[in-house]
Write a protein that holds these residues in place. Structure first.
Motif, PDB file in Angstrom:
ATOM      1  N   LEU A 190       0.823  -1.204   0.000  1.00  0.00           N
ATOM      2  CA  LEU A 190       0.000   0.000   0.000  1.00  0.00           C
ATOM      3  C   LEU A 190       0.860   1.259   0.000  1.00  0.00           C
ATOM      4  CD1 LEU A 190      -3.012   0.967   0.225  1.00  0.00           C
ATOM      5  CD2 LEU A 190      -2.543   1.238   2.680  1.00  0.00           C
ATOM      6  N   ASP A 209      -3.160   0.164  -3.552  1.00  0.00           N
ATOM      7  CA  ASP A 209      -2.490  -1.103  -3.303  1.00  0.00           C
ATOM      8  C   ASP A 209      -1.934  -1.613  -4.627  1.00  0.00           C
ATOM      9  OD1 ASP A 209      -2.123  -2.375  -0.839  1.00  0.00           O
ATOM     10  OD2 ASP A 209      -4.212  -2.997  -0.692  1.00  0.00           O
ATOM     11  N   PHE A 257      -8.870   2.636   2.628  1.00  0.00           N
ATOM     12  CA  PHE A 257      -7.519   3.156   2.377  1.00  0.00           C
ATOM     13  C   PHE A 257      -7.614   4.502   1.639  1.00  0.00           C
ATOM     14  CE2 PHE A 257      -6.940  -1.594   1.851  1.00  0.00           C
ATOM     15  CZ  PHE A 257      -6.381  -1.806   3.096  1.00  0.00           C
TER      16      PHE A 257
END
Length: 131
Positions: free
Chosen positions: A43, A89, A84
């Motif tokens: 990430l 990612d 996120f």
């Protein structure tokens, strides 16, 4: 900096800095989208990643988008602004240097294939075994 690409090279990327994590995901969604028992991810902040080429997007759940090459089918990226925010990612199997971001953890083990616990005990061969 790390770099990578899809299998055919139509999409390439570079990421700078250190990822928040590098992990192997066992969730049902990752397994279904990849056709594999697990997927490696790293990430990065979105502004640390430069992508050349245009990936096809697939909305795999309400907030998640998966990106892959429309020519060769290689899975490349995942975004989820809820889980996120402002991050992307990267599938670590697409890195040019496979040793660049070794996994630090297994995640989503609650959804792992039931046989995964014993997978490391299976016989190992350097190449496909002869009959």
């Amino acid at each position: 900096m790390v770099s990578g690409r899809c299998q055919c090279g139509a999409i390439t990327y570079e990421a700078t800095g250190e990822p928040a994590y590098s992990a192997i995901c066992h969730c049902t969604d990752c397994r279904a989208s990849s056709g594999a028992p697990m997927v490696g991810w790293a990430l990065f902040p979105e502004d640390a990643v430069t992508i050349s080429g245009t990936a096809v997007q697939y909305r795999s759940s309400e907030n998640a988008t998966r990106y892959f090459c429309g020519t060769c089918g290689t899975g490349l990226f995942y975004t989820n602004p809820v889980v996120f925010p402002n991050a992307i990612d990267i599938q670590t199997a697409t890195l040019d240097d496979a040793s660049a971001l070794p996994p630090q953890a297994h995640v989503q083990m609650a959804e792992a294939a039931p046989w995964m616990a014993g997978a490391h005990d299976l016989p190992k061969f350097d190449r496909y075994p002869e009959e």
